[in-house]
Scaffold this motif. Structure first.
Motif, short mmCIF file in Angstrom:
data_model
loop_
_atom_site.label_atom_id
_atom_site.label_comp_id
_atom_site.label_asym_id
_atom_site.label_seq_id
_atom_site.Cartn_x
_atom_site.Cartn_y
_atom_site.Cartn_z
N VAL A 44 100.09 85.45 119.87
CA VAL A 44 98.78 85.94 119.49
C VAL A 44 97.82 84.78 119.78
CG1 VAL A 44 97.37 86.80 117.59
CG2 VAL A 44 99.80 87.42 117.72
N VAL A 45 96.76 85.05 120.54
CA VAL A 45 95.89 83.97 121.01
C VAL A 45 94.48 84.15 120.46
CG1 VAL A 45 94.93 82.83 123.04
CG2 VAL A 45 97.25 83.77 123.12
N GLY A 46 93.98 83.12 119.83
CA GLY A 46 92.61 83.11 119.32
C GLY A 46 92.55 83.51 117.86
N LEU A 47 91.62 82.90 117.15
CA LEU A 47 91.49 83.12 115.72
C LEU A 47 91.24 84.59 115.38
CD1 LEU A 47 91.41 81.94 112.88
CD2 LEU A 47 88.99 81.40 113.26
N ARG A 48 90.40 85.26 116.15
CA ARG A 48 90.10 86.66 115.87
C ARG A 48 91.37 87.52 115.91
NH1 ARG A 48 86.25 89.13 119.91
NH2 ARG A 48 88.17 89.19 121.08
N ASP A 49 92.20 87.32 116.92
CA ASP A 49 93.44 88.10 117.03
C ASP A 49 94.47 87.67 115.98
OD1 ASP A 49 92.33 89.60 119.03
OD2 ASP A 49 93.37 88.56 120.66
#
Length: 119
Positions: A44-49
């Protein structure tokens, strides 16, 4: 990083799991962090995801569980910890966490290897 800061980060992770919403995750993970839920999962990549995954994975901030941890190693910005998590449902896991930290103490790469007892 040192053992004290890693233990504080793990305690923050547990607090975040017990807190409604995902706002506190920005204090734990960088905006471009990766989160690997198992050795063969897609990251899972990125804070939002990560926030989206976080809410999907837990039953709610008030789910019953206990968590203990032991730091195995810290080498520069990389740490390894062993955790035991027991849920009120009877489900339990022994995890290995591999964490790589940015200079500000937030995690830039998180990888867990969860194991549960045989059925």
């Amino acid at each position: 990083m040192d053992r004290t800061r890693v233990q504080q980060w793990i305690a923050g992770y547990e607090r975040a799991w017990r807190t409604p919403g995902t706002e506190t995750l920005s204090t734990l993970f960088t905006s471009d962090a990766t989160y690997l839920q198992g050795p063969y999962h897609e990251p899972v990549v990125g804070l939002r995801d990560i926030c989206t995954m976080w809410e999907a994975e837990r039953d709610g901030h008030d789910e019953e569980f206990g968590m203990s941890s032991e730091i195995i190693a810290v080498d520069g910005d990389v740490a390894v910890a062993r955790l035991e998590v027991r849920y009120g449902t009877g489900q339990e896991f022994r995890d290995l966490w591999l964490m790589t930290f940015a200079g500000d103490g937030r995690c830039v790469a998180f990888e867990e290897w969860p194991f549960s007892p045989p059925a």
